[in-house]
Design a protein around this motif. Structure first.
Motif, PDB file in Angstrom:
ATOM      1  N   ASP A   1       0.822  -1.214   0.000  1.00 43.31           N
ATOM      2  CA  ASP A   1       0.000   0.000   0.000  1.00 43.31           C
ATOM      3  C   ASP A   1       0.858   1.268   0.000  1.00 43.31           C
ATOM      4  OD1 ASP A   1       0.999  -0.312   2.528  1.00 43.31           O
ATOM      5  OD2 ASP A   1      -0.940  -0.429   3.526  1.00 43.31           O
ATOM      6  N   MET A   2       2.181   1.088  -0.254  1.00 38.05           N
ATOM      7  CA  MET A   2       3.112   2.214  -0.378  1.00 38.05           C
ATOM      8  C   MET A   2       3.067   3.138   0.833  1.00 38.05           C
ATOM      9  SD  MET A   2       5.100   1.965  -2.924  1.00 38.05           S
ATOM     10  CE  MET A   2       5.737   3.620  -2.981  1.00 38.05           C
ATOM     11  N   ARG A   3       3.075   2.559   2.032  1.00 37.83           N
ATOM     12  CA  ARG A   3       3.148   3.362   3.254  1.00 37.83           C
ATOM     13  C   ARG A   3       4.608   3.492   3.669  1.00 37.83           C
ATOM     14  NH1 ARG A   3       1.532   1.711   7.839  1.00 37.83           N
ATOM     15  NH2 ARG A   3       1.374  -0.497   7.325  1.00 37.83           N
ATOM     16  N   ALA A   4       5.041   4.703   3.950  1.00 36.98           N
ATOM     17  CA  ALA A   4       6.409   4.944   4.395  1.00 36.98           C
ATOM     18  C   ALA A   4       6.388   5.391   5.846  1.00 36.98           C
ATOM     19  CB  ALA A   4       7.067   6.006   3.525  1.00 36.98           C
ATOM     20  N   VAL A   5       7.178   4.704   6.692  1.00 36.04           N
ATOM     21  CA  VAL A   5       7.211   5.006   8.120  1.00 36.04           C
ATOM     22  C   VAL A   5       8.646   5.296   8.534  1.00 36.04           C
ATOM     23  CG1 VAL A   5       6.763   4.121  10.448  1.00 36.04           C
ATOM     24  CG2 VAL A   5       5.191   3.552   8.564  1.00 36.04           C
ATOM     25  N   HIS A   6       8.839   6.394   9.277  1.00 38.00           N
ATOM     26  CA  HIS A   6      10.162   6.739   9.784  1.00 38.00           C
ATOM     27  C   HIS A   6      10.511   5.763  10.910  1.00 38.00           C
ATOM     28  CE1 HIS A   6      13.527   8.972  11.406  1.00 38.00           C
ATOM     29  NE2 HIS A   6      13.461   9.813  10.380  1.00 38.00           N
ATOM     30  N   LYS A   7      11.676   5.113  10.792  1.00 39.48           N
ATOM     31  CA  LYS A   7      12.044   4.055  11.742  1.00 39.48           C
ATOM     32  C   LYS A   7      12.177   4.565  13.175  1.00 39.48           C
ATOM     33  CE  LYS A   7      14.557   1.180   8.418  1.00 39.48           C
ATOM     34  NZ  LYS A   7      15.891   0.667   8.023  1.00 39.48           N
ATOM     35  N   LYS A   8      12.783   5.719  13.355  1.00 38.85           N
ATOM     36  CA  LYS A   8      13.040   6.211  14.716  1.00 38.85           C
ATOM     37  C   LYS A   8      11.805   6.790  15.380  1.00 38.85           C
ATOM     38  CE  LYS A   8      18.003   7.122  14.312  1.00 38.85           C
ATOM     39  NZ  LYS A   8      19.071   8.158  14.361  1.00 38.85           N
ATOM     40  N   THR A   9      11.042   7.564  14.642  1.00 38.02           N
ATOM     41  CA  THR A   9       9.892   8.248  15.240  1.00 38.02           C
ATOM     42  C   THR A   9       8.599   7.448  15.133  1.00 38.02           C
ATOM     43  OG1 THR A   9       9.297   9.390  13.185  1.00 38.02           O
ATOM     44  CG2 THR A   9      10.934  10.460  14.607  1.00 38.02           C
ATOM     45  N   GLY A  10       8.548   6.493  14.198  1.00 35.57           N
ATOM     46  CA  GLY A  10       7.325   5.730  13.961  1.00 35.57           C
ATOM     47  C   GLY A  10       6.275   6.522  13.207  1.00 35.57           C
ATOM     48  N   GLU A  11       6.657   7.723  12.773  1.00 38.66           N
ATOM     49  CA  GLU A  11       5.714   8.600  12.069  1.00 38.66           C
ATOM     50  C   GLU A  11       5.501   8.115  10.629  1.00 38.66           C
ATOM     51  OE1 GLU A  11       5.413  13.281  10.610  1.00 38.66           O
ATOM     52  OE2 GLU A  11       7.105  12.584  11.831  1.00 38.66           O
ATOM     53  N   GLU A  12       4.231   8.072  10.214  1.00 35.56           N
ATOM     54  CA  GLU A  12       3.922   7.711   8.829  1.00 35.56           C
ATOM     55  C   GLU A  12       4.007   8.954   7.956  1.00 35.56           C
ATOM     56  OE1 GLU A  12       0.345   5.730   6.138  1.00 35.56           O
ATOM     57  OE2 GLU A  12       0.470   5.288   8.290  1.00 35.56           O
TER      58      GLU A  12
END
Length: 222
Positions: free
Chosen positions: A135-146
């Protein structure tokens, strides 16, 4: 990286195809016969087989591959153009391409087969991002922010991921995302890449995900 098992006994053709596919970002294992396929088959995402081979022919090898693992797409290459040969090949294989062929057509057929068999990983790690490719979701590894991608940003990033590790020209990107012919001097693509970098890069001024290949275009490394 997509791993292709390629079996071709003609060295000139085998070397040329291997070089072309490697430059497009694929990992290629080239064999001149089917004797050692068991060693490489478990790692393969796709098999490309010439029909005329020493020992077992491509049809026999292809049937064996499909019997062992039906989820591996098989693409047959052959100088045989007779309808009977195509029918036999397509009775078990997933595509049949006759020689001579253009490398871009071969790559296009490979991409179609990979999409059909969903051989790209569902989860992809790109530097500081975790990317969920379905579904092409990108999540920042450190912050968990989408990271929210909108409109053309989404389709542009999706096109990069479908062609991971490949150097893409401005023409390829524009035609692939906008569906129109690229006109030299048009800033539309450059502007959208800048906006996309502002969302996904830690430092858009020094991008680590979308690389600029000077004089050619761009690339996203997996």
């Amino acid at each position: 990286m997509v791993h292709i098992l390629y079996i071709e006994d003609e060295r000139e053709i085998g070397g040329w195809v291997t070089k072309e596919l490697t430059e497009k970002g694929y990992m290629v294992t080239w064999l001149e016969s089917g004797e050692q396929i068991e060693t490489h088959l478990k790692k393969a995402d796709l098999a490309i087989l010439d029909v005329m081979l020493p020992g077992l022919d491509g049809f026999s090898i292809g049937k064996r591959i499909k019997k062992e693992n039906a989820s591996i797409p098989v693409l047959m290459l052959s100088a045989r153009t007779a309808m009977e040969d195509k029918i036999e090949g397509l009775s078990f294989a997933d595509d049949y391409l006759t020689k001579p062929f253009h490398p871009d057509e071969l790559v296009a057929r490979i991409e179609v087969l990979l999409r059909r068999f969903q051989k790209h990983d569902d989860v992809l790690n790109l530097k500081h991002l975790t990317l969920y490719t379905k579904d092409m979701r990108a999540v920042h590894k450190k912050t968990g922010e989408e990271i929210q991608l909108t409109g053309k940003q989404y389709y542009l990033f999706q096109f990069f991921i479908r062609h991971l590790n490949q150097i893409l020209t401005k023409e390829q990107l524009y035609e692939g995302v906008w569906g129109e012919t690229y006109i030299e001097g048009d800033k539309t693509l450059m502007v959208h890449i800048r906006y996309l970098r502002e969302k996904i890069e830690q430092n858009p001024a020094r991008p680590e995900i979308i690389e600029t290949i000077r004089g050619i275009g761009y690339r996203v490394r997996g």
